[in-house]
Design an enzyme around this catalytic site. Structure first.
Site, PDB file in Angstrom:
ATOM      1  NE  ARG A 141       6.981 -11.899 -34.737  1.00 31.30           N
ATOM      2  CZ  ARG A 141       6.264 -13.010 -34.860  1.00 31.30           C
ATOM      3  NH1 ARG A 141       5.011 -13.037 -34.466  1.00 31.30           N
ATOM      4  NH2 ARG A 141       6.793 -14.095 -35.376  1.00 31.30           N
TER       5      ARG A 141
ATOM      6  CG  PHE B  48      -2.373 -14.355 -43.367  1.00 31.47           C
ATOM      7  CD1 PHE B  48      -1.946 -15.477 -42.676  1.00 31.47           C
ATOM      8  CD2 PHE B  48      -1.524 -13.260 -43.439  1.00 31.47           C
ATOM      9  CE1 PHE B  48      -0.699 -15.518 -42.081  1.00 31.47           C
ATOM     10  CE2 PHE B  48      -0.272 -13.288 -42.844  1.00 31.47           C
ATOM     11  CZ  PHE B  48       0.140 -14.420 -42.164  1.00 31.47           C
TER      12      PHE B  48
ATOM     13  CG  ASP C 295      -5.705 -20.889 -38.655  1.00 27.53           C
ATOM     14  OD1 ASP C 295      -6.817 -20.660 -39.098  1.00 27.53           O
ATOM     15  OD2 ASP C 295      -4.732 -21.142 -39.402  1.00 27.53           O
TER      16      ASP C 295
ATOM     17  CD  GLU D  37      -1.273 -18.980 -29.614  1.00 35.55           C
ATOM     18  OE1 GLU D  37      -0.459 -18.037 -29.547  1.00 35.55           O
ATOM     19  OE2 GLU D  37      -0.966 -20.109 -30.027  1.00 35.55           O
ATOM     20  CG  ASP D  38      -0.710 -15.307 -32.103  1.00 34.55           C
ATOM     21  OD1 ASP D  38      -1.106 -16.466 -31.846  1.00 34.55           O
ATOM     22  OD2 ASP D  38       0.158 -15.077 -32.971  1.00 34.55           O
TER      23      ASP D  38
HETATM   24  P1  5GP Z   1      -3.261 -23.386 -35.329  1.00 36.46           P
HETATM   25  O1  5GP Z   1      -2.575 -24.596 -34.767  1.00 36.46           O
HETATM   26  O2  5GP Z   1      -4.425 -22.922 -34.505  1.00 36.46           O
HETATM   27  O3  5GP Z   1      -3.657 -23.589 -36.765  1.00 36.46           O
HETATM   28  O4  5GP Z   1      -2.122 -22.314 -35.381  1.00 36.46           O
HETATM   29  C1  5GP Z   1      -2.124 -21.123 -34.743  1.00 36.46           C
HETATM   30  C2  5GP Z   1      -0.881 -20.358 -35.171  1.00 36.46           C
HETATM   31  O5  5GP Z   1      -0.883 -20.155 -36.595  1.00 36.46           O
HETATM   32  C3  5GP Z   1      -0.875 -18.992 -34.551  1.00 36.46           C
HETATM   33  O6  5GP Z   1      -0.232 -18.990 -33.292  1.00 36.46           O
HETATM   34  C4  5GP Z   1      -0.148 -18.167 -35.594  1.00 36.46           C
HETATM   35  O7  5GP Z   1       1.238 -18.259 -35.387  1.00 36.46           O
HETATM   36  C5  5GP Z   1      -0.478 -18.837 -36.919  1.00 36.46           C
HETATM   37  N1  5GP Z   1      -1.588 -18.162 -37.609  1.00 36.46           N
HETATM   38  C6  5GP Z   1      -2.823 -18.650 -37.825  1.00 36.46           C
HETATM   39  N2  5GP Z   1      -3.600 -17.767 -38.485  1.00 36.46           N
HETATM   40  C7  5GP Z   1      -2.820 -16.670 -38.696  1.00 36.46           C
HETATM   41  C8  5GP Z   1      -3.071 -15.390 -39.312  1.00 36.46           C
HETATM   42  O8  5GP Z   1      -4.148 -15.050 -39.830  1.00 36.46           O
HETATM   43  N3  5GP Z   1      -2.033 -14.532 -39.309  1.00 36.46           N
HETATM   44  C9  5GP Z   1      -0.813 -14.819 -38.765  1.00 36.46           C
HETATM   45  N4  5GP Z   1       0.131 -13.877 -38.838  1.00 36.46           N
HETATM   46  N5  5GP Z   1      -0.547 -16.006 -38.166  1.00 36.46           N
HETATM   47  C10 5GP Z   1      -1.554 -16.916 -38.135  1.00 36.46           C
END
Ligand code: 5GP
Length: 175
Positions: free
Chosen positions: A166, A153, A104, A100-101
């Site tokens: 990206r 962010f 959050d 995963e990237d």
């Molecule tokens: P979660 O369910 O953990 O809140 O969501 C994770 C997803 O939210 C990540 O896969 C990504 O797509 C998006 N996301 C969360 N934080 C960031 C951030 O700082 N930058 C970007 N570009 N996407 C984020």
């Protein structure tokens, strides 16, 4: 400093630092999965760059498969959880490593891990490039984490802001 749409981002983590850390994670995975043939489950779109740099450094026989999420759909208990698309690989008795990237709130990953566990794998671990510990709303156990970052962010290295950014080869943070 770069501008994307209406926002300004400043340099955050340089490419050499990111790729140095990815090499360390790959070495750990190579050691941990010696004599195993794991399946890497890459979460598109954001993890594509991290995944490609990681898997090419892993010295194992392995399989790589890709999934993505549909748009958000609501559920009563967990808030916003998305449907998974493209999970067509047989994971029965397999060692799965989800790539995963960023984690959050952890809601997406926790929903994904539940779905993967329902497919009877032998093991499931998570490799994430980034993690925001202060944003976590549900426990997620990450075995391989690139960087723990503040709750800000970020874009670049696979992550976008409204579709853009990206392809940036390092990470930038909102100014
Ligand atoms: P979660 O369910 O953990 O809140 O969501 C994770 C997803 O939210 C990540 O896969 C990504 O797509 C998006 N996301 C969360 N934080 C960031 C951030 O700082 N930058 C970007 N570009 N996407 C984020």
């Amino acid at each position: 400093m770069i501008n994307i749409h209406d926002k300004t981002f400043v340099p955050f983590i340089p490419n050499a630092t990111i790729e140095g850390r990815i090499s360390e994670l790959a070495a750990l995975i190579t050691k941990d999965y010696e004599d195993h043939c794991p399946v890497f489950l890459v979460v598109l779109n954001g993890a594509f760059l991290f995944a490609s740099e990681l898997v090419k450094r892993v010295g194992l026989s392995c399989e790589i498969t890709f999934i993505r999420f549909s748009s958000y759909s609501k559920t009563e208990s967990t808030g916003e959880v998305k449907e998974i698309m493209g999970l067509d690989q047989d994971l029965t008795d397999r060692d799965v490593i989800i790539i995963e990237d960023i984690i959050d709130t952890g809601l997406t990953m926790s929903a994904l891990v539940k779905k993967v566990h329902a497919l009877s794998p032998k093991s499931v671990e998570i490799a994430t490039l980034l993690h925001k510990p202060d944003a976590l709303k549900t426990p997620v156990s990450m075995r391989y984490t690139g960087f723990e970052i503040e709750n800000k962010f970020v874009v670049g290295y696979g992550l976008d802001y409204d579709g853009i950014g990206r392809n940036l080869d390092c990470l930038y943070v909102l100014a």
